[in-house]
Design a protein around this motif. Structure first.
Motif, PDB file in Angstrom:
ATOM      1  N   SER A   2       0.834  -1.214   0.000  1.00  0.00           N
ATOM      2  CA  SER A   2       0.000   0.000   0.000  1.00  0.00           C
ATOM      3  C   SER A   2       0.861   1.253   0.000  1.00  0.00           C
ATOM      4  CB  SER A   2      -0.886  -0.011   1.252  1.00  0.00           C
ATOM      5  OG  SER A   2      -1.376   1.282   1.482  1.00  0.00           O
ATOM      6  N   ARG A   3       0.469   2.210  -0.812  1.00  0.00           N
ATOM      7  CA  ARG A   3       1.205   3.490  -0.849  1.00  0.00           C
ATOM      8  C   ARG A   3       0.585   4.508   0.089  1.00  0.00           C
ATOM      9  NH1 ARG A   3       1.083   5.015  -7.027  1.00  0.00           N
ATOM     10  NH2 ARG A   3       2.335   6.779  -6.372  1.00  0.00           N
ATOM     11  N   GLY A   4      -0.431   4.085   0.822  1.00  0.00           N
ATOM     12  CA  GLY A   4      -1.086   4.996   1.766  1.00  0.00           C
ATOM     13  C   GLY A   4      -1.702   6.197   1.073  1.00  0.00           C
ATOM     14  N   LEU A   5      -2.293   5.939  -0.106  1.00  0.00           N
ATOM     15  CA  LEU A   5      -2.793   7.053  -0.929  1.00  0.00           C
ATOM     16  C   LEU A   5      -4.047   7.710  -0.345  1.00  0.00           C
ATOM     17  CD1 LEU A   5      -2.393   5.380  -4.443  1.00  0.00           C
ATOM     18  CD2 LEU A   5      -0.895   7.114  -3.415  1.00  0.00           C
ATOM     19  N   VAL A   6      -4.036   9.047  -0.358  1.00  0.00           N
ATOM     20  CA  VAL A   6      -5.225   9.806   0.061  1.00  0.00           C
ATOM     21  C   VAL A   6      -5.783  10.537  -1.152  1.00  0.00           C
ATOM     22  CG1 VAL A   6      -6.090  11.710   1.477  1.00  0.00           C
ATOM     23  CG2 VAL A   6      -4.403  10.139   2.425  1.00  0.00           C
ATOM     24  N   LEU A   7      -7.074  10.332  -1.399  1.00  0.00           N
ATOM     25  CA  LEU A   7      -7.782  11.073  -2.444  1.00  0.00           C
ATOM     26  C   LEU A   7      -8.497  12.226  -1.743  1.00  0.00           C
ATOM     27  CD1 LEU A   7      -9.044  11.116  -5.439  1.00  0.00           C
ATOM     28  CD2 LEU A   7     -10.986   9.972  -4.368  1.00  0.00           C
ATOM     29  N   ALA A   8      -8.236  13.460  -2.191  1.00  0.00           N
ATOM     30  CA  ALA A   8      -8.844  14.613  -1.507  1.00  0.00           C
ATOM     31  C   ALA A   8      -9.696  15.435  -2.452  1.00  0.00           C
ATOM     32  CB  ALA A   8      -7.764  15.488  -0.888  1.00  0.00           C
ATOM     33  N   ILE A   9     -10.759  15.994  -1.886  1.00  0.00           N
ATOM     34  CA  ILE A   9     -11.694  16.832  -2.650  1.00  0.00           C
ATOM     35  C   ILE A   9     -11.817  18.189  -1.964  1.00  0.00           C
ATOM     36  CG2 ILE A   9     -14.113  17.091  -3.363  1.00  0.00           C
ATOM     37  CD1 ILE A   9     -14.266  14.047  -3.617  1.00  0.00           C
ATOM     38  N   GLU A  10     -11.722  19.247  -2.756  1.00  0.00           N
ATOM     39  CA  GLU A  10     -11.853  20.614  -2.232  1.00  0.00           C
ATOM     40  C   GLU A  10     -12.943  21.330  -3.045  1.00  0.00           C
ATOM     41  OE1 GLU A  10     -10.675  23.224  -0.171  1.00  0.00           O
ATOM     42  OE2 GLU A  10     -11.800  24.546  -1.501  1.00  0.00           O
ATOM     43  N   THR A  11     -14.008  21.768  -2.356  1.00  0.00           N
ATOM     44  CA  THR A  11     -15.072  22.527  -3.030  1.00  0.00           C
ATOM     45  C   THR A  11     -15.585  23.632  -2.100  1.00  0.00           C
ATOM     46  OG1 THR A  11     -16.802  21.040  -2.213  1.00  0.00           O
ATOM     47  CG2 THR A  11     -15.918  20.543  -4.394  1.00  0.00           C
ATOM     48  N   SER A  12     -14.663  24.331  -1.416  1.00  0.00           N
ATOM     49  CA  SER A  12     -15.152  25.294  -0.409  1.00  0.00           C
ATOM     50  C   SER A  12     -15.693  26.573  -1.014  1.00  0.00           C
ATOM     51  CB  SER A  12     -14.052  25.619   0.594  1.00  0.00           C
ATOM     52  OG  SER A  12     -13.000  26.295  -0.054  1.00  0.00           O
ATOM     53  N   CYS A  13     -15.236  26.916  -2.233  1.00  0.00           N
ATOM     54  CA  CYS A  13     -15.676  28.175  -2.824  1.00  0.00           C
ATOM     55  C   CYS A  13     -16.009  27.963  -4.302  1.00  0.00           C
ATOM     56  CB  CYS A  13     -14.605  29.237  -2.595  1.00  0.00           C
ATOM     57  SG  CYS A  13     -15.173  30.891  -2.965  1.00  0.00           S
ATOM     58  N   ASP A  14     -15.200  28.505  -5.199  1.00  0.00           N
ATOM     59  CA  ASP A  14     -15.561  28.401  -6.619  1.00  0.00           C
ATOM     60  C   ASP A  14     -14.618  27.519  -7.430  1.00  0.00           C
ATOM     61  OD1 ASP A  14     -13.526  30.217  -6.309  1.00  0.00           O
ATOM     62  OD2 ASP A  14     -14.167  31.502  -7.945  1.00  0.00           O
ATOM     63  N   ALA A  21      -2.396  12.243  -2.838  1.00  0.00           N
ATOM     64  CA  ALA A  21      -1.052  12.337  -2.249  1.00  0.00           C
ATOM     65  C   ALA A  21      -0.709  10.991  -1.633  1.00  0.00           C
ATOM     66  CB  ALA A  21      -1.012  13.423  -1.186  1.00  0.00           C
ATOM     67  N   ASP A  22       0.600  10.691  -1.568  1.00  0.00           N
ATOM     68  CA  ASP A  22       0.993   9.403  -0.980  1.00  0.00           C
ATOM     69  C   ASP A  22       1.380   9.571   0.491  1.00  0.00           C
ATOM     70  OD1 ASP A  22       3.584  10.364  -0.878  1.00  0.00           O
ATOM     71  OD2 ASP A  22       4.266   9.248  -2.643  1.00  0.00           O
ATOM     72  N   SER A  23       1.791   8.483   1.116  1.00  0.00           N
ATOM     73  CA  SER A  23       2.025   8.513   2.564  1.00  0.00           C
ATOM     74  C   SER A  23       3.211   9.390   2.953  1.00  0.00           C
ATOM     75  CB  SER A  23       2.237   7.093   3.084  1.00  0.00           C
ATOM     76  OG  SER A  23       3.357   6.535   2.433  1.00  0.00           O
ATOM     77  N   HIS A  24       4.076   9.749   1.972  1.00  0.00           N
ATOM     78  CA  HIS A  24       5.206  10.653   2.282  1.00  0.00           C
ATOM     79  C   HIS A  24       4.792  12.118   2.177  1.00  0.00           C
ATOM     80  CE1 HIS A  24       7.680   7.112   2.022  1.00  0.00           C
ATOM     81  NE2 HIS A  24       7.232   6.871   0.792  1.00  0.00           N
ATOM     82  N   LYS A  70      -2.936   7.030 -13.013  1.00  0.00           N
ATOM     83  CA  LYS A  70      -2.912   5.587 -13.338  1.00  0.00           C
ATOM     84  C   LYS A  70      -3.347   4.734 -12.141  1.00  0.00           C
ATOM     85  CE  LYS A  70       0.440   5.796 -17.086  1.00  0.00           C
ATOM     86  NZ  LYS A  70       0.595   7.241 -17.191  1.00  0.00           N
ATOM     87  N   LEU A  71      -4.407   5.216 -11.492  1.00  0.00           N
ATOM     88  CA  LEU A  71      -4.926   4.505 -10.322  1.00  0.00           C
ATOM     89  C   LEU A  71      -6.386   4.164 -10.563  1.00  0.00           C
ATOM     90  CD1 LEU A  71      -3.646   6.942  -7.555  1.00  0.00           C
ATOM     91  CD2 LEU A  71      -2.747   4.643  -7.997  1.00  0.00           C
ATOM     92  N   CYS A  72      -6.878   3.168  -9.836  1.00  0.00           N
ATOM     93  CA  CYS A  72      -8.329   2.999  -9.799  1.00  0.00           C
ATOM     94  C   CYS A  72      -8.774   3.256  -8.364  1.00  0.00           C
ATOM     95  CB  CYS A  72      -8.769   1.644 -10.334  1.00  0.00           C
ATOM     96  SG  CYS A  72      -7.811   0.294  -9.770  1.00  0.00           S
ATOM     97  N   LEU A  73     -10.073   3.446  -8.192  1.00  0.00           N
ATOM     98  CA  LEU A  73     -10.566   3.843  -6.866  1.00  0.00           C
ATOM     99  C   LEU A  73     -10.104   2.893  -5.755  1.00  0.00           C
ATOM    100  CD1 LEU A  73     -14.245   5.153  -6.842  1.00  0.00           C
ATOM    101  CD2 LEU A  73     -12.162   6.297  -6.084  1.00  0.00           C
ATOM    102  N   SER A  74     -10.016   1.602  -6.092  1.00  0.00           N
ATOM    103  CA  SER A  74      -9.673   0.637  -5.038  1.00  0.00           C
ATOM    104  C   SER A  74      -8.222   0.787  -4.562  1.00  0.00           C
ATOM    105  CB  SER A  74      -9.928  -0.780  -5.526  1.00  0.00           C
ATOM    106  OG  SER A  74      -9.209  -0.986  -6.716  1.00  0.00           O
ATOM    107  N   ASP A  75      -7.395   1.556  -5.283  1.00  0.00           N
ATOM    108  CA  ASP A  75      -6.018   1.809  -4.816  1.00  0.00           C
ATOM    109  C   ASP A  75      -5.973   2.853  -3.702  1.00  0.00           C
ATOM    110  OD1 ASP A  75      -4.855   0.130  -6.753  1.00  0.00           O
ATOM    111  OD2 ASP A  75      -5.008   1.727  -8.265  1.00  0.00           O
ATOM    112  N   VAL A  76      -7.081   3.571  -3.528  1.00  0.00           N
ATOM    113  CA  VAL A  76      -7.120   4.671  -2.558  1.00  0.00           C
ATOM    114  C   VAL A  76      -7.274   4.109  -1.141  1.00  0.00           C
ATOM    115  CG1 VAL A  76      -8.588   6.585  -1.798  1.00  0.00           C
ATOM    116  CG2 VAL A  76      -8.018   6.338  -4.222  1.00  0.00           C
TER     117      VAL A  76
END
Ligand code: KG4
Ligand code: ZN
Length: 338
Positions: A2-14, A21-24, A70-76
């Motif tokens: 596992s690369r400890g991948l984090v998928l992040a979403i930002e929608t606070s404004c416009d 990002a990975d675990s490092h 080059k990832l699929c959702l299950s890698d997250v």
């Protein structure tokens, strides 16, 4: 492994933004779908338009981000979203989507403060334990000085009593008839203007605390424009922009320098959209060099709103042993940093 991948979403404004990002704490891919053109005719962000477009843009942007990495959702391994501060209807789109993805994958969810994202952004890609420092966070909605002692260990030294620095740039830009958002336009014109041409107030410069006030600048700009009359020649407009910008930069740099000295810090950082301002960066660099302080700035793509900083904040929190958030957590348009 596992690369400890984090998928992040930002929608606070416009801006609709997605990143991985990975675990490092290294950013794998970061994508932003800007809505500037959509809101531009209105001279500011229209909340309902923003949230509708987040809903339309988010799914394709998540897919595009995964494809590019080059990832699929299950890698997250974990999913993060900005939960505040910001526009309620915009925040809800990112928060709900991120929770749905995390629930579907059976992975943890991290609810991240947008301002923490900005605050940590100068250290993206440099491991998961940013150094203790004094941070100046200057965006469209906030202006604050923070003593950062570690991840999630933030002490607000002071903030603005009224307008944020970016807001002042935007309002004066609008007054001058410049396109939205005013900040980049004013700073671009200021490069060809004389910062000493007109007098603008340096509010609270000598207040002895870390509070800011920028609302008086609007009134000064209004009086000046009435005096100058219309139409304003290009050269004069550039001088007004340069003089106005100098007033803001003087106060920001002086208060940051004082906070660094009083806190005994050896590292200072500036983040948020206004950290794109070349004059602010140059003046802060000069001041830092004079006092032997290490000054940290985010790369341009991490200065304005983006999801890389949200992914990075989540990775830093996880590395610091801070537990994931509850799926029952709510968004908070007025979320405080500390
Ligand atoms: O951090 P950000 O993208 O969004 C918020 O969290 O508010 O900051 C946007 C703000 C806007 O007010 C914009 O005008 C300002 O950052 N900004 C600038 C510059 N580039 C962006 N202000 C002054 N000079 C710039 N070059
Ligand atoms: Zn922001």
């Amino acid at each position: 492994m596992s690369r400890g991948l984090v998928l992040a979403i930002e929608t606070s404004c416009d801006e609709t933004a997605v990143a991985v990002a990975d675990s490092h704490g290294d950013v794998v891919v970061s994508k932003v779908a800007s809505q500037i053109e959509l809101h531009s005719p209105y001279g500011g962000v229209v909340p309902e338009l923003a949230s509708r477009n987040h809903s339309l843009n988010l799914r394709p942007l998540v897919e595009e981000t995964l494809r590019a990495s080059k990832l699929c959702l299950s890698d997250v391994d974990a999913v993060a979203a900005t939960s505040g501060p910001g526009l309620a209807s915009s925040l809800l789109v990112g928060d709900t989507t991120a929770k749905a993805i995390a629930l579907g994958l059976g992975r943890p969810f991290y609810s991240i403060n947008h301002m923490e994202g900005h605050l940590l952004s100068p250290f993206i890609g440099e491991g998961t334990a940013p150094p203790a420092h004094v941070a100046l966070v200057v965006s469209g909605g906030h202006t604050m000085l923070v003593s950062v002692r570690g991840v999630a260990d933030y002490h607000i030294l002071g903030s603005t009593k009224d307008d944020a620095a970016g807001e002042a740039f935007d309002k004066v830009g609008k007054m001058l008839g410049l396109p939205y958002p005013g900040g980049p336009e004013v700073s671009c014109r200021a490069e060809n203007g004389d910062p000493d041409a007109y007098e603008f107030p340096r509010s609270m410069l000598d207040s002895g605390d870390y509070k800011f006030s920028f609302s008086g600048l609007k009134t000064s700009a209004l009086y000046l424009l009435q005096k100058l009359g219309e139409p304003i020649a290009d050269e004069i407009l550039n001088d007004v922009c340069a003089s106005f910008q100098e007033a803001i930069v003087d106060v920001l740099v002086a208060k940051l320098a004082r906070a660094v000295q009083k806190e005994g810090a050896t590292v200072a950082a500036i983040s948020g959209g206004v950290s794109c301002n070349p004059r602010l960066c140059d003046r802060a660099k000069e001041e830092a060099e004079r006092h032997g302080i290490e000054l940290r700035l985010p790369v341009l793509s991490h200065s304005t709103d983006n999801a890389a900083m949200i992914a990075y904040a989540a990775v830093c929190r996880r590395a610091a042993g801070i537990p994931a958030s509850s799926f029952n957590s709510d968004i908070d348009p007025n979320l405080k940093l500390a």
